[in-house]
Scaffold this motif. Structure first.
Motif, PDB file in Angstrom:
ATOM      1  N   GLN A  15      34.754  39.060  42.159  1.00 27.75           N
ATOM      2  CA  GLN A  15      33.978  38.971  40.913  1.00 27.75           C
ATOM      3  C   GLN A  15      34.655  39.744  39.788  1.00 27.75           C
ATOM      4  O   GLN A  15      34.735  39.268  38.662  1.00 27.75           O
ATOM      5  N   LEU A  16      35.173  40.912  40.137  1.00 26.00           N
ATOM      6  CA  LEU A  16      35.845  41.739  39.132  1.00 26.00           C
ATOM      7  C   LEU A  16      37.071  41.006  38.581  1.00 26.00           C
ATOM      8  O   LEU A  16      37.281  40.921  37.367  1.00 26.00           O
ATOM      9  N   ILE A  17      37.864  40.429  39.498  1.00 21.70           N
ATOM     10  CA  ILE A  17      39.066  39.692  39.068  1.00 21.70           C
ATOM     11  C   ILE A  17      38.661  38.523  38.164  1.00 21.70           C
ATOM     12  O   ILE A  17      39.325  38.237  37.159  1.00 21.70           O
ATOM     13  N   SER A  18      37.539  37.878  38.499  1.00 17.73           N
ATOM     14  CA  SER A  18      37.101  36.714  37.712  1.00 17.73           C
ATOM     15  C   SER A  18      36.685  37.116  36.308  1.00 17.73           C
ATOM     16  O   SER A  18      36.756  36.319  35.369  1.00 17.73           O
ATOM     17  N   LEU A  19      36.247  38.369  36.157  1.00 14.15           N
ATOM     18  CA  LEU A  19      35.782  38.817  34.845  1.00 14.15           C
ATOM     19  C   LEU A  19      36.934  39.284  33.952  1.00 14.15           C
ATOM     20  O   LEU A  19      36.908  39.123  32.741  1.00 14.15           O
ATOM     21  N   LEU A  20      37.961  39.855  34.609  1.00 13.52           N
ATOM     22  CA  LEU A  20      39.079  40.413  33.830  1.00 13.52           C
ATOM     23  C   LEU A  20      39.927  39.293  33.231  1.00 13.52           C
ATOM     24  O   LEU A  20      40.065  38.230  33.835  1.00 13.52           O
TER      25      LEU A  20
ATOM     26  N   ILE B 183      50.002  42.336  47.866  1.00 17.11           N
ATOM     27  CA  ILE B 183      49.593  41.012  47.427  1.00 17.11           C
ATOM     28  C   ILE B 183      50.682  40.268  46.630  1.00 17.11           C
ATOM     29  O   ILE B 183      50.814  39.064  46.709  1.00 17.11           O
ATOM     30  N   ARG B 184      51.524  41.027  45.898  1.00 15.59           N
ATOM     31  CA  ARG B 184      52.571  40.377  45.100  1.00 15.59           C
ATOM     32  C   ARG B 184      53.933  40.352  45.811  1.00 15.59           C
ATOM     33  O   ARG B 184      54.975  40.238  45.179  1.00 15.59           O
ATOM     34  N   LEU B 185      53.894  40.486  47.140  1.00 14.99           N
ATOM     35  CA  LEU B 185      55.142  40.542  47.915  1.00 14.99           C
ATOM     36  C   LEU B 185      56.091  39.401  47.553  1.00 14.99           C
ATOM     37  O   LEU B 185      57.278  39.605  47.299  1.00 14.99           O
ATOM     38  N   TYR B 186      55.554  38.183  47.523  1.00 16.46           N
ATOM     39  CA  TYR B 186      56.436  37.020  47.398  1.00 16.46           C
ATOM     40  C   TYR B 186      57.165  36.974  46.068  1.00 16.46           C
ATOM     41  O   TYR B 186      58.334  36.598  46.015  1.00 16.46           O
ATOM     42  N   ASP B 187      56.475  37.388  45.001  1.00 12.89           N
ATOM     43  CA  ASP B 187      57.140  37.369  43.697  1.00 12.89           C
ATOM     44  C   ASP B 187      58.306  38.358  43.650  1.00 12.89           C
ATOM     45  O   ASP B 187      59.193  38.239  42.811  1.00 12.89           O
ATOM     46  N   SER B 188      58.278  39.355  44.536  1.00 11.36           N
ATOM     47  CA  SER B 188      59.338  40.371  44.478  1.00 11.36           C
ATOM     48  C   SER B 188      60.503  40.047  45.421  1.00 11.36           C
ATOM     49  O   SER B 188      61.456  40.815  45.505  1.00 11.36           O
ATOM     50  N   ILE B 189      60.441  38.914  46.138  1.00  9.00           N
ATOM     51  CA  ILE B 189      61.543  38.578  47.059  1.00  9.00           C
ATOM     52  C   ILE B 189      62.713  38.004  46.253  1.00  9.00           C
ATOM     53  O   ILE B 189      62.560  36.995  45.565  1.00  9.00           O
ATOM     54  N   PRO B 190      63.876  38.646  46.314  1.00  8.66           N
ATOM     55  CA  PRO B 190      65.017  38.106  45.561  1.00  8.66           C
ATOM     56  C   PRO B 190      65.634  36.913  46.311  1.00  8.66           C
ATOM     57  O   PRO B 190      65.872  36.994  47.512  1.00  8.66           O
TER      58      PRO B 190
ATOM     59  N   ALA C 135      46.446  36.644  41.055  1.00  5.36           N
ATOM     60  CA  ALA C 135      46.789  37.958  41.605  1.00  5.36           C
ATOM     61  C   ALA C 135      47.897  37.826  42.658  1.00  5.36           C
ATOM     62  O   ALA C 135      48.693  38.731  42.854  1.00  5.36           O
ATOM     63  N   LEU C 136      47.959  36.648  43.320  1.00  5.41           N
ATOM     64  CA  LEU C 136      48.955  36.422  44.373  1.00  5.41           C
ATOM     65  C   LEU C 136      50.363  36.258  43.819  1.00  5.41           C
ATOM     66  O   LEU C 136      51.335  36.713  44.387  1.00  5.41           O
ATOM     67  N   SER C 137      50.437  35.526  42.716  1.00  6.06           N
ATOM     68  CA  SER C 137      51.760  35.177  42.205  1.00  6.06           C
ATOM     69  C   SER C 137      51.645  34.667  40.770  1.00  6.06           C
ATOM     70  O   SER C 137      50.623  34.104  40.395  1.00  6.06           O
ATOM     71  N   HIS C 138      52.706  34.845  39.987  1.00  7.70           N
ATOM     72  CA  HIS C 138      52.678  34.261  38.638  1.00  7.70           C
ATOM     73  C   HIS C 138      52.901  32.746  38.710  1.00  7.70           C
ATOM     74  O   HIS C 138      52.647  32.025  37.769  1.00  7.70           O
ATOM     75  N   GLN C 139      53.375  32.273  39.873  1.00  6.99           N
ATOM     76  CA  GLN C 139      53.501  30.829  40.088  1.00  6.99           C
ATOM     77  C   GLN C 139      52.781  30.509  41.381  1.00  6.99           C
ATOM     78  O   GLN C 139      53.230  30.917  42.452  1.00  6.99           O
ATOM     79  N   HIS C 140      51.702  29.795  41.326  1.00  2.35           N
ATOM     80  CA  HIS C 140      50.957  29.494  42.550  1.00  2.35           C
ATOM     81  C   HIS C 140      50.421  28.074  42.498  1.00  2.35           C
ATOM     82  O   HIS C 140      49.871  27.648  41.480  1.00  2.35           O
ATOM     83  N   VAL C 141      50.610  27.331  43.583  1.00  3.56           N
ATOM     84  CA  VAL C 141      50.006  26.003  43.683  1.00  3.56           C
ATOM     85  C   VAL C 141      49.344  25.895  45.049  1.00  3.56           C
ATOM     86  O   VAL C 141      49.960  26.222  46.071  1.00  3.56           O
TER      87      VAL C 141
END
Ligand SMILES: Cc1cc2nc3c(=O)[nH]c(=O)nc-3n(C[C@H](O)[C@H](O)[C@H](O)COP(=O)(O)OP(=O)(O)OC[C@H]3O[C@@H](n4cnc5c(N)ncnc54)[C@H](O)[C@@H]3O)c2cc1C
Length: 410
Positions: A370-375, A391-398, A93-99
């Motif tokens: 729990q909801l996120i874990s089920l989806l 929550i997705r702020l970082y992915d939208s930073i150009p 949910a935070l990012s499409h790329q997360h480590v």
């Protein structure tokens, strides 16, 4: 041009790497006697910061050192059974790329990427900076630099020297954060365990390659607390008072706090979750990068990623301006302004969100997990993607593209 960077953690080594690649002579001074390898904590590297790591050629090393947390076992204080959350889906949910990686490991990876071509002065610090670039060190005498950059964290010495004491520049976000090194056997590889209550959260995790586990405590104090960041005994007392009796495992983690003084490898960290609010982070030939300049709040605002992005942008703008630091610092600030404002808002929301103020709020926090874990993961990602200021702020930073036109110095 020669550039002095104070601080060799995340922002410092990333900036040193990029400046060297762009033809600058770089010296880094770090107060610790060597690269800090103890007392770290897990941090999230997300979105554009991963793309920058990729350009530095360290993506595989970052992935290889990931903590490997897969599950979060969440206990609500008073509930009989825990909730089992899918950590990958929650972080998707935070990012499409997360480590998730330990700060010390990430620091070492960035340091290794540029160390051969950069001068590192360990065990030293800056004691004075003149307008003409004369820098006095505690041990290395006096040297002149064209540009000085403070990458020395939330309690930055460069910021204090150049901008004055912190009054007026910081905002307490109402919570404290503590990390205690505990025996590895207290945690399980691949699993983080958390206890959630009104105004307090305690979690534990380890990683395959660590020889200990880390207990993390985030909390609001019961009553006003006069905070002094050097008063370790006071911090330990406050932590014990706030968490003793929360749950039997948490009591075992707390019992380790006293041992941290005897064994220096068992680190104890404690700080107020504080947001820096400088409106400008450059003065003359000095600028700030990472937490030193715009920490949105440790652990709540993605500050590691902001530090990586800031370091990359500063180096790019310095090359683009041909070393004209006044122009480069203006452009650096223009690029970073919106991401910093976004990160400050995100951090304030997170600081409230992770510490609910009612039992219903605690239930809701775990319920969302729990909801996120089920989806299915694509559904969570798509829903999170709709919230690109939260929550997705970082992915939208150009991230601007800064072609490297000058070769590295060796
Ligand atoms: C417990 C905890 C949990 C966190 N979790 C997360 C998270 O999940 N996600 C996230 O994105 N971020 C997280 N953070 C924040 C993250 O650690 C920082 O944002 C990141 O490390 C910033 O890097 P930096 O290089 O700017 O500063 P720092 O990592 O603070 O490094 C500053 C460096 O400067 C050195 N130094 C200090 N003073 C001087 C001096 N006077 N002279 C020379 N050197 C000096 C220090 O020794 C250090 O090496 C967390 C922080 C903490 C404390």
């Amino acid at each position: 041009m020669n550039v002095l960077i104070s601080g060799a953690s995340i922002a410092g080594p990333v900036l040193a790497y990029w400046l060297n690649r762009r033809g600058f002579d770089v010296t880094v001074v770090e107060r610790a006697p060597e690269l800090r390898k103890t007392g770290g904590h897990a941090i999230d590297l997300i979105g554009p910061a991963m793309a920058i790591s990729d350009q530095m050629g360290v993506r595989d090393r970052v992935h290889a050192r990931a903590t490997g947390t897969e599950r979060l076992v969440a206990y609500r204080v008073g509930a009989t059974r825990p909730a089992h959350l899918d950590y990958h889906k929650v972080t998707a949910a935070l990012s499409h790329q997360h480590v998730e990686i330990m700060r010390d490991d990430l620091s070492e990876i960035y340091y290794d990427a540029g160390r051969n071509a950069v001068e590192y002065l360990f065990g030293d610090h800056i004691t004075g900076i003149d307008d003409n670039g004369q820098v006095r060190f505690a041990h290395a005498g006096t040297r002149r630099f064209d540009i000085v950059v403070g990458a020395d964290g939330l309690h930055s010495g460069v910021r204090r020297l150049v901008f004055g004491e912190d009054a007026g520049h910081t905002e307490f976000l109402g919570a404290y954060l503590s990390v205690v090194s505990v025996p590895k056997a207290f945690a399980r590889d691949g699993e983080s365990t958390g206890f959630f209550d009104v105004g307090r959260t305690a979690m534990i995790y380890t990683a395959d390659h660590l020889d200990d586990a880390r207990a993390v405590f985030i909390f609001r104090p019961n009553s006003a607390y006069q905070y002094d960041h050097r008063d370790t005994a006071g911090h330990q007392r406050l932590l014990q008072e706030r968490f003793t009796g929360m749950a039997a495992p948490v009591d075992r983690w707390l019992a380790e706090v006293d041992r941290t003084e005897v064994d220096h490898k068992k680190a104890f960290y404690f700080d107020a979750i504080t947001q820096l609010q400088l409106t400008s982070w450059s003065r003359g030939r000095v600028t700030l990068v990472g937490d030193a300049g715009y920490c949105p709040g440790p652990a709540v605002g993605g500050s590691t990623s902001l530090a990586v992005i800031g370091a990359y942008v500063l180096a790019g703008e310095l090359e683009r301006a041909g070393g004209n630091y006044a122009a480069a610092f203006r452009a650096y600030q223009d690029v970073m302004r919106q991401p910093v404002i976004g990160a400050r808002a995100l951090a304030k929301g997170m600081a409230k969100g992770i510490l609910p103020s009612s039992p219903l709020g605690v239930r809701a926090l775990i319920g969302v997990g729990q909801l996120i874990s089920l989806l299915p993961k694509p559904v969570t990602s798509a829903l999170a993607g709709l919230n690109d200021k939260g929550i997705r702020l970082y992915d939208s930073i150009p991230i601007p593209d800064y072609p490297v036109s000058v070769g590295p110095r060796d």
